[in-house]
Design a protein around this motif. Structure first.
Motif, PDB file in Angstrom:
ATOM      1  N   ASP A  71       0.869  -1.172   0.000  1.00  0.00           N
ATOM      2  CA  ASP A  71       0.000   0.000   0.000  1.00  0.00           C
ATOM      3  C   ASP A  71       0.922   1.243   0.000  1.00  0.00           C
ATOM      4  O   ASP A  71       2.141   1.116   0.172  1.00  0.00           O
ATOM      5  CB  ASP A  71      -0.873  -0.051   1.269  1.00  0.00           C
ATOM      6  N   ASP A  73      -0.001   5.047   1.386  1.00  0.00           N
ATOM      7  CA  ASP A  73      -0.061   5.962   2.539  1.00  0.00           C
ATOM      8  C   ASP A  73      -0.024   5.220   3.873  1.00  0.00           C
ATOM      9  O   ASP A  73      -0.779   4.267   4.088  1.00  0.00           O
ATOM     10  CB  ASP A  73      -1.329   6.828   2.455  1.00  0.00           C
ATOM     11  N   GLU A  74       0.856   5.668   4.729  1.00  0.00           N
ATOM     12  CA  GLU A  74       1.090   5.070   6.066  1.00  0.00           C
ATOM     13  C   GLU A  74       1.626   3.637   5.961  1.00  0.00           C
ATOM     14  O   GLU A  74       1.657   2.905   6.948  1.00  0.00           O
ATOM     15  CB  GLU A  74      -0.170   5.122   6.948  1.00  0.00           C
ATOM     16  N   THR A  75       2.007   3.249   4.732  1.00  0.00           N
ATOM     17  CA  THR A  75       2.708   1.973   4.546  1.00  0.00           C
ATOM     18  C   THR A  75       4.095   2.281   3.965  1.00  0.00           C
ATOM     19  O   THR A  75       5.093   2.077   4.637  1.00  0.00           O
ATOM     20  CB  THR A  75       1.913   1.028   3.622  1.00  0.00           C
ATOM     21  N   ASP A 189      -1.334  -0.802   6.080  1.00  0.00           N
ATOM     22  CA  ASP A 189      -1.624  -0.288   7.427  1.00  0.00           C
ATOM     23  C   ASP A 189      -3.093  -0.465   7.794  1.00  0.00           C
ATOM     24  O   ASP A 189      -3.506  -0.083   8.888  1.00  0.00           O
ATOM     25  CB  ASP A 189      -1.244   1.188   7.526  1.00  0.00           C
ATOM     26  N   ASP A 193      -6.639  -3.252   3.372  1.00  0.00           N
ATOM     27  CA  ASP A 193      -5.571  -3.460   2.380  1.00  0.00           C
ATOM     28  C   ASP A 193      -5.287  -4.951   2.223  1.00  0.00           C
ATOM     29  O   ASP A 193      -4.801  -5.394   1.182  1.00  0.00           O
ATOM     30  CB  ASP A 193      -4.237  -2.836   2.844  1.00  0.00           C
ATOM     31  N   TYR A 210      -5.968   7.093  11.388  1.00  0.00           N
ATOM     32  CA  TYR A 210      -7.282   6.956  10.752  1.00  0.00           C
ATOM     33  C   TYR A 210      -7.534   5.491  10.401  1.00  0.00           C
ATOM     34  O   TYR A 210      -6.597   4.677  10.417  1.00  0.00           O
ATOM     35  CB  TYR A 210      -7.389   7.826   9.489  1.00  0.00           C
TER      36      TYR A 210
HETATM   37 MG   LIG Z   1      -2.551   3.116   3.794  1.00  0.00          MG
END
Ligand SMILES: [Mg+2]
Length: 213
Positions: A71, A73-75, A189, A193, A210
């Motif tokens: 993934d 974002d945030e991954t 994250d 996902d 989030y």
């Molecule tokens: Mg993400």
């Protein structure tokens, strides 16, 4: 009438027990999240997750078509700076500007796993819920952050925007499998996902900013 009052009484009791046991003030919750990310707890948890991830991939056979899905974002990319700017809420314009200016740095532990997998001979594909109109900036941000080697980046097309994250990502993984890829792992994250078909070894990273349902 008696029944209704009784139900009302139960509801009030539930609300009281809810407020005393579960709810915290929003600013307290934000402070706790800030502390988690800024005191080293996030890094410590990430170090641990990535260490365990490497152990899981260590003995997986690498074939020509073996791929690990990441993934974005945030991954792969870290948007904590943006989350803070937005007061841990969501502000469309700030989010758009952040993405356009390629502001997100790499999450260093994820990048370590990424290089570990590439060195072993696995291919990498990114699948993100970001819209297709952000394809270019997402590609550039990944590249700039050091993710320079991957087979493809998949964003969400307009005709796919009615799909929830898990359905969209499962659909894309099924398409990749039909194209001949063997998905051996999936790093994200969010459980959305990871859950669904053709996921392989699931690596769940922490995210307290989030939740994507
Ligand atoms: Mg993400």
């Amino acid at each position: 009438m008696i029944k209704i009052s009784f139900i009302g009484f139960i509801l009030v009791l539930n609300l009281i027990s809810c407020s005393s046991n579960q709810l915290v003030n929003l600013s307290t919750a934000k402070d706790a999240v800030k502390d988690y990310y800024e005191s080293g707890k996030y890094d410590a948890e990430m170090n641990n997750v990535i260490k365990e991830a490497k152990e899981k991939f260590e003995n997986v056979e690498v074939k020509k078509n073996s791929v690990v899905i990441f993934d974005v974002d945030e991954t792969a990319l870290n948007n904590y700076g943006l989350a803070k700017q937005m007061g841990f809420g969501y502000v469309y314009d700030l989010n758009k500007k952040w993405n356009e200016e390629l502001k997100a740095p790499a999450i260093k532990q994820t990048q370590e796993l990424y290089f570990y997998l590439l060195n072993k001979g696995f291919k990498v594909i990114f699948i993100t819920g970001r819209n297709f109109n952000e394809y270019d900036v997402t590609y550039k941000n990944l590249f700039q952050a050091g993710y320079t080697e991957f087979d493809t980046l998949i964003t969400q097309r307009e005709d796919e925007q009615n799909l929830k994250t898990q359905s969209f990502k499962s659909k894309k993984r099924a398409e990749l499998t039909n194209q001949g890829y063997e998905i051996v792992g999936n790093v994200g994250d969010q459980w959305t996902d990871l859950n669904g078909v053709n996921s392989g070894i699931q690596i769940k990273l922490p995210n307290y900013l989030y939740e994507v349902k």
